[in-house]
Scaffold this motif. Structure first.
Motif, mmCIF file in Angstrom:
data_model
loop_
_atom_site.group_PDB
_atom_site.id
_atom_site.type_symbol
_atom_site.label_atom_id
_atom_site.label_comp_id
_atom_site.label_asym_id
_atom_site.label_seq_id
_atom_site.Cartn_x
_atom_site.Cartn_y
_atom_site.Cartn_z
ATOM 1 N N LEU A 172 0.844 -1.205 0.000
ATOM 2 C CA LEU A 172 0.000 0.000 0.000
ATOM 3 C C LEU A 172 0.868 1.238 0.000
ATOM 4 O O LEU A 172 1.809 1.343 0.784
ATOM 5 N N TRP A 173 0.539 2.185 -0.886
ATOM 6 C CA TRP A 173 1.276 3.446 -0.959
ATOM 7 C C TRP A 173 0.305 4.598 -1.187
ATOM 8 O O TRP A 173 -0.841 4.386 -1.580
ATOM 9 N N PHE A 174 0.778 5.806 -0.938
ATOM 10 C CA PHE A 174 -0.110 6.970 -0.909
ATOM 11 C C PHE A 174 0.000 7.852 -2.157
ATOM 12 O O PHE A 174 -0.940 7.944 -2.926
ATOM 13 N N LYS A 175 1.103 8.499 -2.361
ATOM 14 C CA LYS A 175 1.200 9.481 -3.443
ATOM 15 C C LYS A 175 1.362 8.776 -4.789
ATOM 16 O O LYS A 175 2.279 7.976 -4.966
ATOM 17 N N HIS A 234 -5.025 6.341 -1.321
ATOM 18 C CA HIS A 234 -3.941 5.368 -1.429
ATOM 19 C C HIS A 234 -4.297 4.325 -2.478
ATOM 20 O O HIS A 234 -5.453 4.214 -2.895
ATOM 21 N N SER A 235 -3.289 3.565 -2.900
ATOM 22 C CA SER A 235 -3.489 2.403 -3.765
ATOM 23 C C SER A 235 -2.844 1.204 -3.104
ATOM 24 O O SER A 235 -1.905 1.338 -2.308
ATOM 25 N N LYS A 236 -3.352 0.038 -3.440
ATOM 26 C CA LYS A 236 -2.779 -1.179 -2.875
ATOM 27 C C LYS A 236 -2.844 -2.299 -3.897
ATOM 28 O O LYS A 236 -3.834 -2.454 -4.617
ATOM 29 N N SER A 258 -7.385 1.285 -6.088
ATOM 30 C CA SER A 258 -7.065 2.683 -5.808
ATOM 31 C C SER A 258 -8.251 3.321 -5.096
ATOM 32 O O SER A 258 -9.402 3.124 -5.500
ATOM 33 N N SER A 307 -0.569 11.011 6.122
ATOM 34 C CA SER A 307 -0.190 11.186 4.720
ATOM 35 C C SER A 307 -0.896 12.425 4.165
ATOM 36 O O SER A 307 -1.827 12.956 4.779
ATOM 37 N N TRP A 347 -4.301 12.564 0.186
ATOM 38 C CA TRP A 347 -5.761 12.669 0.240
ATOM 39 C C TRP A 347 -6.266 14.099 0.072
ATOM 40 O O TRP A 347 -7.443 14.318 -0.230
ATOM 41 N N LEU A 402 3.089 2.241 3.021
ATOM 42 C CA LEU A 402 2.626 2.155 4.398
ATOM 43 C C LEU A 402 3.287 0.988 5.108
ATOM 44 O O LEU A 402 3.416 -0.104 4.547
ATOM 45 N N ASP A 431 -0.561 2.082 10.578
ATOM 46 C CA ASP A 431 -1.926 2.175 10.071
ATOM 47 C C ASP A 431 -2.889 2.475 11.211
ATOM 48 O O ASP A 431 -3.080 1.646 12.106
#
Length: 286
Positions: free
Chosen positions: A61-64, A97-99, A220, A234, A237, A263, A268
């Motif tokens: 899982l990551w954010f940007k 975020h996307s995972k 996503s 983060s 968002w 992440l 979390d």
């Protein structure tokens, strides 16, 4: 991609989800899956989350959203325009975020019944109608390998209480049982490249993968700029997405995901015990 029809937006509002066949082309899907398999950063940053039986589901899982191929998908015009049509309001679309979901043959664990907002409530997002997720299948998703199951229309229940189910967060058993008595259970079987758009309060789960085939997908999660999160460190968002043309997915040079802000499980907020989770009985996997 053409805008959604009036019927499609009505279906999403009524059912809480919408399946879009062929959202990504075969070539786009092949490139995404190849990177998912080969990118060292994706493997290095994968987390194992145990279900109630002890089986593991892996996710990264990551954010940007960056200049990698998954970032191009997230930032593509077709993705941003589609999400914008379904989110409440007209504020710019942001990426939460996307995972990458990695459910391996025979050993891939279940996801218990839950709402995404059951997790994101702890991030203190204010408005669940301004959050949604988009799952793009990278491999076939079927009943046999643990495809997503949804309770049609359950987003209209509002947020259901959630407790811990293994290392996951699961919805209150009584409400899940009542929802299953009242509404239709749907198995969302997908082919590679199909997309499933779903509301943050839609009750959904997936069974363990007991088949010989993997089930991989990219999910996503998107947020409206007008939706504030008061407990989310983060920043993606609250940053409007920098769109790229759809052709970027196939034609642009892509960076490694080593640049992504992954992440770590211990950071979390959704997995931290606030005390009230122990009062919630979770629906057991069956």
């Amino acid at each position: 991609m053409k805008p959604f029809t009036k019927q499609q937006t009505q279906d999403y509002a009524r059912d809480g989800y919408l399946v879009v066949p062929g959202f990504c082309s075969r070539e786009e899907t092949d490139r995404l899956y190849r990177v998912a398999l080969d990118d060292e950063a994706m493997r290095k940053n994968a987390m194992d989350l145990n279900d109630q039986s002890g089986k593991k589901t892996r996710l990264s899982l990551w954010f940007k959203p960056g200049n990698d191929v998954f970032g191009y998908l997230t930032r593509s015009r077709k993705m941003v325009q589609s999400v914008s049509e379904l989110l409440e309001g007209d504020a710019p679309v942001c990426h939460f975020h996307s995972k990458l979901m990695q459910k391996e043959p025979k050993v891939g664990g279940a996801w218990e019944w839950h709402q995404d907002y059951g997790y994101w409530y702890k991030n203190q997002f204010m408005f669940p109608d301004q959050l949604l997720s988009v799952m793009v299948a990278l491999t076939p998703a079927s009943k046999a390998n643990g495809c997503l199951q949804v309770i049609k229309g359950s987003h209209k229940l509002g947020r259901v209480n959630h407790g811990f189910a293994g290392e996951q967060v699961g919805a209150d058993k009584v409400m899940v049982d009542n929802a299953l008595k009242t509404m239709e259970l749907v198995y969302c079987e997908l082919q590679p490249g199909d997309a499933l758009f779903f509301h943050s309060n839609l009750l959904h789960r997936s069974a363990a993968n007991l088949s010989d085939e993997p089930r991989w997908s990219i999910i996503s999660c998107f947020n409206s700029l007008s939706n504030i999160a008061y407990n989310e460190p983060s920043t993606a968002w609250k940053e409007p997405i920098d769109q790229v043309p759809d052709e970027a997915i196939l034609e642009w040079e892509a960076a490694s995901l080593s640049e992504a802000d992954f992440l770590k499980k211990e950071n979390d907020p959704a997995l931290k015990n606030t005390g009230w989770e122990s009062d919630v009985e979770i629906q057991k996997d069956s």
